[in-house]
Design a protein around this motif. Sequence first.
Motif, mmCIF file in Angstrom:
data_model
loop_
_atom_site.group_PDB
_atom_site.id
_atom_site.type_symbol
_atom_site.label_atom_id
_atom_site.label_comp_id
_atom_site.label_asym_id
_atom_site.label_seq_id
_atom_site.Cartn_x
_atom_site.Cartn_y
_atom_site.Cartn_z
ATOM 1 N N TRP A 36 -10.684 -13.948 2.591
ATOM 2 C CA TRP A 36 -9.249 -13.689 2.470
ATOM 3 C C TRP A 36 -8.465 -14.336 3.588
ATOM 4 N N THR B 116 -6.317 -1.752 3.946
ATOM 5 C CA THR B 116 -7.096 -2.975 3.758
ATOM 6 C C THR B 116 -7.294 -3.261 2.278
ATOM 7 N N LYS B 117 -7.666 -2.243 1.517
ATOM 8 C CA LYS B 117 -7.930 -2.414 0.085
ATOM 9 C C LYS B 117 -6.716 -2.949 -0.650
ATOM 10 N N TYR B 118 -5.544 -2.300 -0.439
ATOM 11 C CA TYR B 118 -4.352 -2.689 -1.193
ATOM 12 C C TYR B 118 -3.643 -3.902 -0.605
ATOM 13 N N SER B 119 -4.074 -4.350 0.557
ATOM 14 C CA SER B 119 -3.561 -5.619 1.076
ATOM 15 C C SER B 119 -4.325 -6.785 0.452
ATOM 16 N N LEU B 120 -5.589 -6.548 0.116
ATOM 17 C CA LEU B 120 -6.393 -7.579 -0.527
ATOM 18 C C LEU B 120 -6.139 -7.635 -2.024
ATOM 19 N N ASP B 121 -6.026 -6.485 -2.634
ATOM 20 C CA ASP B 121 -5.746 -6.383 -4.066
ATOM 21 C C ASP B 121 -4.355 -5.771 -4.226
ATOM 22 N N SER C 260 -8.566 2.361 5.473
ATOM 23 C CA SER C 260 -9.345 1.657 4.442
ATOM 24 C C SER C 260 -8.492 1.318 3.233
ATOM 25 N N ASP C 261 -7.544 2.218 2.892
ATOM 26 C CA ASP C 261 -6.662 1.942 1.758
ATOM 27 C C ASP C 261 -5.685 0.817 2.078
ATOM 28 N N ASN D 1 -10.766 -13.929 -8.854
ATOM 29 C CA ASN D 1 -10.592 -12.614 -9.474
ATOM 30 C C ASN D 1 -11.001 -12.641 -10.942
ATOM 31 N N ASP E 16 -15.761 -10.874 3.356
ATOM 32 C CA ASP E 16 -14.391 -10.588 2.957
ATOM 33 C C ASP E 16 -13.373 -11.145 3.938
ATOM 34 N N PHE F 57 0.843 -1.190 0.000
ATOM 35 C CA PHE F 57 0.000 0.000 0.000
ATOM 36 C C PHE F 57 0.882 1.245 0.000
#
Length: 389
Positions: A375, A228-233, A225-226, A329, A371, A218
């Motif tokens: 994950w 979390t977002k960039y750890s998943l994607d 929130s970012d 994905n 989620d 990230f």
Amino acid sequence: MDQETANALFDKGAFLLFLDAPENLEFGIDLATWTVGPRFKGIKIIPPGLHFVYYSGANRPGQSGGVRSGFFKFFESQEIVVKRWDEASEDVFPDSAMDLEQLGRYRLSKSHAQSCSSVRRVSTHIRDFDANLGIYPLTATAHHPTPVYPRWLKLCSRISTKRVGRVLPSGGILNAAEAESRFSENGLRAEPKGKGPAKVDQHALRIEFALIDLKKSFPVGATGSDVTKYSLDKSFLLRKVLQDHFENDHKELLGELQLSFIIFLVGQTYDGFEQWKTLVQLICMSEEALETLGNTLFVEFVECPEDFFTDAITSDSFLRASLVSLVANARARPQAPPALRSAIDGLVEGLLRRFRWDLMGEVRLREGADDEEAWGMEEGEDAPVVVEL
């Protein structure tokens, strides 16, 4: 193969003279391996392009072969490469040790000897070795029922001269016992089962893989929130890795993926597995990577040894979780290219048929979970970071 075809291939292919090889030496090129006999002098009709030549010490009664060594080489049409076995080190002599007198013994041209190089163009002299040269397995044989060359091309299709030079700056040389990389320094490398000849400084054979930290996926200063977002994607990390290490060229990243896989699978060097594992996770967890990078993974999964794959899918391994992420994905992209959809369908069907693993069933289970549960399949230090707000 008829004589006319054989003569045509002989005139276009490259040659490897491998001199003074001891009987029972394990010798291989690409995905073909043999135990050589007393008359063995090398390989002929090698297709132009990248090849990996490897060998290990001769088997003795009650002992297994030594640690595998080898070299990557881009062969040109009609090129002759000369290597000579050194019994003392159980490896080939360095090119610098091939002096003029030695080259003269092998009937190389005067201009070649003066250059003190191990490479020359084909002349009539190479035919003197013809009866002692094995044929590169271009077609199916009793020993190799599935042709080696098409499989090899799929495994190395993206590897460039530049990528080999950056990853293996020692001139493409690889030694499973002596090689070191950042994984060796971090204590992640498995100890080799055998002991190879320690004839050079380990730093001379260092493997320079691109540095990728999956736990820092990230941007600096990212909000919760970012994170979390960039750890998943991992798409943000993928873009950064491409910019920092591969000049924004997806083909170069794929080249390192393929090269690390070959270093592990054929070169029997564990450091290659660690880099391949890192790149597989990065690609499988990056939604942006599917269309450009996904197909290469399927080719490598086919070449994985059966016991390796069986162990991977019967445990909570990175490969199991990565494959579930990859397929999930892809399914989330309704406009996925037909080639990618076909490759994914083939992978799912192949795993079900060969290993009785219902990959699609696990994907559906994940799609039906929230989620955090979905994950949570990725365990250990590489698990995604979920920030509670």
